[in-house]
Write a protein that holds these residues in place. Structure first.
Motif, PDB file in Angstrom:
ATOM      1  N   SER A   1       4.418  11.297   5.528  1.00 47.65           N
ATOM      2  CA  SER A   1       4.121  12.566   4.625  1.00 47.65           C
ATOM      3  C   SER A   1       4.049  12.007   3.170  1.00 47.65           C
ATOM      4  O   SER A   1       3.413  10.455   3.612  1.00 47.65           O
ATOM      5  CB  SER A   1       5.677  13.085   4.514  1.00 47.65           C
ATOM      6  OG  SER A   1       6.589  11.934   4.166  1.00 47.65           O
ATOM      7  N   ALA A   2       3.436  13.541   2.594  1.00 47.14           N
ATOM      8  CA  ALA A   2       2.892  12.463   0.886  1.00 47.14           C
ATOM      9  C   ALA A   2       3.614  12.123   0.118  1.00 47.14           C
ATOM     10  O   ALA A   2       3.411  11.166  -0.330  1.00 47.14           O
ATOM     11  CB  ALA A   2       2.517  14.354   0.987  1.00 47.14           C
TER      12      ALA A   2
ATOM     13  N   HIS B   1       3.118   8.419  -1.300  1.00 47.30           N
ATOM     14  CA  HIS B   1       3.724   7.776  -3.102  1.00 47.30           C
ATOM     15  C   HIS B   1       4.248   6.627  -2.929  1.00 47.30           C
ATOM     16  O   HIS B   1       4.353   6.306  -4.171  1.00 47.30           O
ATOM     17  CB  HIS B   1       4.122   8.963  -3.415  1.00 47.30           C
ATOM     18  CG  HIS B   1       4.303   8.865  -5.114  1.00 47.30           C
ATOM     19  ND1 HIS B   1       5.538   8.680  -4.756  1.00 47.30           N
ATOM     20  CD2 HIS B   1       3.528   9.423  -5.576  1.00 47.30           C
ATOM     21  CE1 HIS B   1       5.762   8.458  -5.787  1.00 47.30           C
ATOM     22  NE2 HIS B   1       4.703   8.921  -6.974  1.00 47.30           N
TER      23      HIS B   1
ATOM     24  N   TRP C   1      -5.362   8.796   4.669  1.00 39.93           N
ATOM     25  CA  TRP C   1      -4.570   9.567   4.260  1.00 39.93           C
ATOM     26  C   TRP C   1      -4.800  10.429   2.633  1.00 39.93           C
ATOM     27  O   TRP C   1      -4.318  11.221   2.741  1.00 39.93           O
ATOM     28  CB  TRP C   1      -3.214   9.011   3.567  1.00 39.93           C
ATOM     29  CG  TRP C   1      -3.367   7.384   4.044  1.00 39.93           C
ATOM     30  CD1 TRP C   1      -2.606   7.551   5.563  1.00 39.93           C
ATOM     31  CD2 TRP C   1      -2.503   6.330   3.421  1.00 39.93           C
ATOM     32  NE1 TRP C   1      -2.119   5.859   5.648  1.00 39.93           N
ATOM     33  CE2 TRP C   1      -2.251   5.310   4.468  1.00 39.93           C
ATOM     34  CE3 TRP C   1      -2.717   5.923   1.960  1.00 39.93           C
ATOM     35  CZ2 TRP C   1      -1.570   3.749   4.366  1.00 39.93           C
ATOM     36  CZ3 TRP C   1      -1.994   4.354   1.796  1.00 39.93           C
ATOM     37  CH2 TRP C   1      -1.770   3.495   3.193  1.00 39.93           C
TER      38      TRP C   1
ATOM     39  N   TRP D   1      -2.853  13.401   2.707  1.00 36.73           N
ATOM     40  CA  TRP D   1      -1.573  14.045   1.235  1.00 36.73           C
ATOM     41  C   TRP D   1      -1.955  12.931   0.167  1.00 36.73           C
ATOM     42  O   TRP D   1      -1.610  13.625  -0.732  1.00 36.73           O
ATOM     43  CB  TRP D   1      -0.762  12.717   2.065  1.00 36.73           C
ATOM     44  CG  TRP D   1      -0.278  13.403   3.532  1.00 36.73           C
ATOM     45  CD1 TRP D   1       0.663  14.029   3.968  1.00 36.73           C
ATOM     46  CD2 TRP D   1      -0.528  12.087   4.860  1.00 36.73           C
ATOM     47  NE1 TRP D   1       0.825  14.760   5.063  1.00 36.73           N
ATOM     48  CE2 TRP D   1       0.385  13.055   5.818  1.00 36.73           C
ATOM     49  CE3 TRP D   1      -0.702  10.567   5.230  1.00 36.73           C
ATOM     50  CZ2 TRP D   1       0.382  12.833   6.871  1.00 36.73           C
ATOM     51  CZ3 TRP D   1      -0.110  10.389   6.579  1.00 36.73           C
ATOM     52  CH2 TRP D   1       0.148  11.001   7.412  1.00 36.73           C
TER      53      TRP D   1
ATOM     54  N   GLU E   1      -3.001  16.338  -1.807  1.00 40.61           N
ATOM     55  CA  GLU E   1      -1.964  17.120  -2.112  1.00 40.61           C
ATOM     56  C   GLU E   1      -0.729  16.015  -3.333  1.00 40.61           C
ATOM     57  O   GLU E   1      -0.571  17.297  -4.515  1.00 40.61           O
ATOM     58  CB  GLU E   1      -0.718  17.037  -0.952  1.00 40.61           C
ATOM     59  CG  GLU E   1       0.608  17.097  -1.148  1.00 40.61           C
ATOM     60  CD  GLU E   1       1.273  17.667   0.085  1.00 40.61           C
ATOM     61  OE1 GLU E   1       2.448  17.985   0.182  1.00 40.61           O
ATOM     62  OE2 GLU E   1       0.984  17.375   1.227  1.00 40.61           O
ATOM     63  N   LEU E   2      -0.690  14.947  -3.420  1.00 43.31           N
ATOM     64  CA  LEU E   2      -0.342  14.245  -4.353  1.00 43.31           C
ATOM     65  C   LEU E   2      -1.126  14.792  -5.733  1.00 43.31           C
ATOM     66  O   LEU E   2      -0.701  14.844  -6.445  1.00 43.31           O
ATOM     67  CB  LEU E   2       0.041  12.833  -4.218  1.00 43.31           C
ATOM     68  CG  LEU E   2       0.779  12.774  -3.163  1.00 43.31           C
ATOM     69  CD1 LEU E   2       0.649  11.075  -2.189  1.00 43.31           C
ATOM     70  CD2 LEU E   2       2.214  13.217  -3.343  1.00 43.31           C
TER      71      LEU E   2
END
Length: 264
Positions: free
Chosen positions: A176-177, A181, A198, A201, A204-205
């Motif tokens: 997942s994101a 992180h 990735w 993700w 998205e981040l």
């Protein structure tokens, strides 16, 4: 099997087996039974179940000692053969030598093999005769006291394939994101090539401004870019919060070192 009956491991594993089979008390009156009493009672049971195992050799008839059909005795023999020793592996080696699958080769070496250290360093009571220690031929054999330069260099060499496999197992596998992180926080950064799996993700981040791209590396927004420099700038004077701030910095430094070792 005859040789292991006189070995100390037979009595040791006999005590273990009679203890776990509840033939002797582990606890009595709410207190643990002392080890000397457990040993004494186990020896008494061995004398009652297998008298030949504790009898004097001079009183025994010639030939092999017959092992009785006692379940605990049989279990102890099996434990000694299969757990303490690898009898199946030993027999496989003998079969390989007999069939020629295992090659026998005589090699002249300037020093004894590592497998000979046991007999070279044996105590006087290991031998059957009563010759003094200084007359033993084993004392005339010079064993290696130090490692050679080449041996010392090769002793700690690791298999490159094992190193690669460990790196692959230790490399983060986020799902997942948030896990991406978190990985960026302890790794310090991830290159563009490393972060390519990735990418969704990361995007998205990045949209949430939690990831930044600098010089071809993705950093978590709140992650330190140079933990060593930040650690060096930590206040060290009296009355500062050095102890409270040094622990997170040390953790970040450990994460950076771990990431460097994963990258090779």
């Amino acid at each position: 099997m005859q040789a292991l009956l006189d070995a100390p491991m037979f009595k040791t594993r006999w005590r273990w087996n009679v203890s776990r089979s509840l033939l002797i008390d582990r606890m009595r009156g709410g207190k643990r039974t002392p080890a000397p009493l457990v040993r004494m009672r186990a020896d008494d049971l061995l004398a009652a179940s297998f008298p030949a195992a504790v009898a004097c050799g001079e009183t025994l008839p010639p030939g092999d000692i017959e092992v009785p059909e006692h379940p605990i005795v049989r279990q102890t023999v099996l434990d000694c053969l299969n757990e303490a020793m690898d009898v199946e592996g030993f027999l496989e080696v003998l079969r390989g030598i007999r069939t020629g699958r295992i090659e026998r080769r005589a090699v002249d070496t300037p020093e004894p093999s590592a497998f000979a250290q046991g007999i070279l360093a044996a105590q006087p009571y290991t031998f059957l005769d009563d010759a003094p220690l200084e007359e033993r031929r084993t004392q005339a054999v010079l064993a290696r006291r130090t490692l050679g330069v080449k041996s010392a260099d090769e002793l700690g060499a690791l298999d490159p394939e094992a190193i690669r496999r460990v790196r692959e197992e230790a490399w983060p596998a986020p799902t997942s994101a948030e896990e991406v992180h978190e990985a960026l926080l302890w790794m310090g950064y991830a290159t563009v090539d490393e972060a390519r799996p990735w990418s969704d993700w990361i995007a998205e981040l990045a949209a949430l401004r939690r990831v930044e791209l600098e010089a071809g590396r993705f950093f978590a927004h709140e992650a330190s870019r140079d933990p060593q420099r930040n650690s060096a700038r930590t206040p060290r004077g009296p009355g500062t919060h050095r102890e409270r701030r040094s622990a997170p910095l040390r953790a970040r430094e450990r994460g950076f070192r771990a990431a460097r070792s994963l990258r090779g």
